[in-house]
Structure formats: C-alpha cells, structure tokens
Design a protein around this motif. Structure first.
Motif, short mmCIF file in Angstrom:
data_model
loop_
_atom_site.label_atom_id
_atom_site.label_comp_id
_atom_site.label_asym_id
_atom_site.label_seq_id
_atom_site.Cartn_x
_atom_site.Cartn_y
_atom_site.Cartn_z
N ILE A 148 0.86 -1.17 0.00
CA ILE A 148 0.00 0.00 0.00
C ILE A 148 0.90 1.22 0.00
CG2 ILE A 148 -1.73 1.33 1.28
CD1 ILE A 148 -2.74 -1.31 2.45
N GLU A 149 0.57 2.19 -0.86
CA GLU A 149 1.29 3.46 -0.91
C GLU A 149 0.28 4.59 -0.79
OE1 GLU A 149 5.16 2.64 -3.66
OE2 GLU A 149 3.24 2.84 -4.70
N MET A 150 0.75 5.77 -0.40
CA MET A 150 -0.15 6.91 -0.24
C MET A 150 0.46 8.16 -0.85
SD MET A 150 0.32 7.32 3.86
CE MET A 150 -0.11 9.02 4.12
N TRP A 205 4.46 9.25 -4.48
CA TRP A 205 3.91 8.16 -3.68
C TRP A 205 4.93 7.76 -2.63
CZ3 TRP A 205 -1.07 6.84 -4.13
CH2 TRP A 205 -1.74 7.23 -5.30
N TYR A 234 -6.94 2.10 -6.83
CA TYR A 234 -6.81 3.38 -6.12
C TYR A 234 -8.04 3.67 -5.27
CZ TYR A 234 -3.03 4.00 -9.43
OH TYR A 234 -1.88 3.82 -10.15
N PRO A 269 3.28 4.18 3.73
CA PRO A 269 2.73 4.67 4.99
C PRO A 269 3.73 4.55 6.14
CG PRO A 269 1.11 3.36 3.84
CD PRO A 269 2.40 3.21 3.09
N LYS A 303 -4.66 10.16 -1.41
CA LYS A 303 -4.86 9.05 -2.33
C LYS A 303 -4.06 7.84 -1.86
CE LYS A 303 -5.94 11.79 -6.32
NZ LYS A 303 -5.98 11.83 -7.74
N PHE A 304 -4.64 6.68 -2.03
CA PHE A 304 -3.99 5.43 -1.69
C PHE A 304 -4.01 4.54 -2.92
CE2 PHE A 304 -5.47 7.05 2.32
CZ PHE A 304 -4.44 6.75 3.19
N ARG A 305 -2.92 3.81 -3.10
CA ARG A 305 -2.91 2.79 -4.15
C ARG A 305 -2.42 1.50 -3.52
NH1 ARG A 305 1.87 4.56 -8.42
NH2 ARG A 305 3.64 4.12 -7.05
N ALA A 306 -3.09 0.43 -3.87
CA ALA A 306 -2.78 -0.87 -3.31
C ALA A 306 -2.47 -1.84 -4.44
CB ALA A 306 -3.96 -1.38 -2.49
N SER A 346 2.80 -1.13 5.75
CA SER A 346 2.78 -0.86 4.31
C SER A 346 2.01 -1.92 3.54
CB SER A 346 4.21 -0.75 3.77
OG SER A 346 4.82 0.40 4.28
#
Length: 172
Positions: free
Chosen positions: A50-52, A60, A116, A63, A104-107, A72
């Motif tokens: 997971i990134e934010m 990006w 997203y 976390p 924003k989060f991307r997993a 993360s």
C-alpha cells in the motif's frame, strides 16, 4: 474395476472475496485539528503493498515512512495510518478553515496491478463566538447573561443545570 471421471469439461475458478478491497470507514473525515487524523480501513489479505500520496498523486510514499506505526500492507484484514500537519508535505502548506485535503492510496494485490482509493479530510476548526441570551423567571425577569460556546459541526443538544434550561440554534 471402478472408473471415475470429471463430467465438467470447463471448470471455473471463482474468488470468494474481492482482491481489490481497501475500504476506509469513513472515507470523508471532518476534523477540527490536523495534528492527528487517524484513518482506518478494512482490506483483503491479498494486498501486499500500500502506498499513499498527499499531493494529489504526484509522489507516492509508503505509509511506514510517513507514520512509523503504520504498516505498508494489509495486516489481519486491517490498515491504519495517522495523518498530521506536523509532517511534510502538509507542514509546508497554509491550510485554511474549510479547506478539503485529498489523500490518495494505491494498493497492489498482484504484481503490476494497482487499484486506487481516496479519502477526503475537511478541516473545520472550532471557533469561539459570543452570543447574548435572555434568561429569566417571574421573580427575575430580563436578567441578561452572556453565554460563550465553541461551535463545531455536530448535532444541537439541550444543556440543563441550575433550575434553568438553554435550548436553541444559531440562525446567523
């Protein structure tokens, strides 16, 4: 002799849970302080990364690099991170009352496959306002009292005590 065979020539595989599950509850936060804004999500254990982004997706970060207590990835079906205006990049912004910030989060449940999610944070600090209220009874008519209160985005309640009640709403 016993023969056994598969009667279905086209077997199907189905996933019982979504692999793209990262659900923030709530996904719209109203806060009076940006010092600590905790975000919580439920997620699928398939999510390995997971990134934010705190700047609209331009950069990006993990976390963990932002909040040392955050993971993360999805851990036991949960993901937690705490945002703060004491940390970059929010520390360099002049955030005004009523401003909405987007996180924003991307997993990544599978290699080279991202999905997203977005969480909005509305900054609505409480403010002090002075308002005159007339309180009285048959013996004490028209006694003028000043009531100071802190205004927040919340439901109005009835305050009681000392043989009187104050009930009302602000109409300005």
């Amino acid at each position: 002799m016993i023969l056994s065979a598969c009667s279905d020539a086209s077997p199907e595989v189905s996933v019982l849970r979504s692999m793209e599950s990262l659900e923030f509850n709530p996904n719209h936060v109203v806060t009076s302080s940006l010092t600590s804004v905790p975000l919580q999500a439920t997620c699928a254990n398939f999510i390995g990364k997971i990134e934010m982004s705190l700047d609209g997706g331009a950069t990006w970060i993990t976390p963990t690099s932002y909040d040392g207590t955050a993971a993360s990835a999805c851990v036991n079906g949960k993901f937690n991170v705490s945002l703060s205006n004491l940390k970059a990049p929010w520390s360099s912004l002049a955030i005004a009352a009523g401003q909405t910030l987007k996180v924003k989060f991307r997993a990544q449940p599978r290699p080279n496959n991202f999905f997203y999610k977005e969480v909005t944070v509305l900054y609505s600090p409480s403010s002090t306002r002075s308002q005159e209220v007339l309180i009285g009874s048959a013996e004490q008519a028209g006694g003028g009292y000043r009531v100071k209160s802190r205004l927040r985005h919340q439901q109005q309640h009835v305050a009681a005590g000392g043989n009187f009640k104050i009930k009302g709403r602000i109409t300005e």
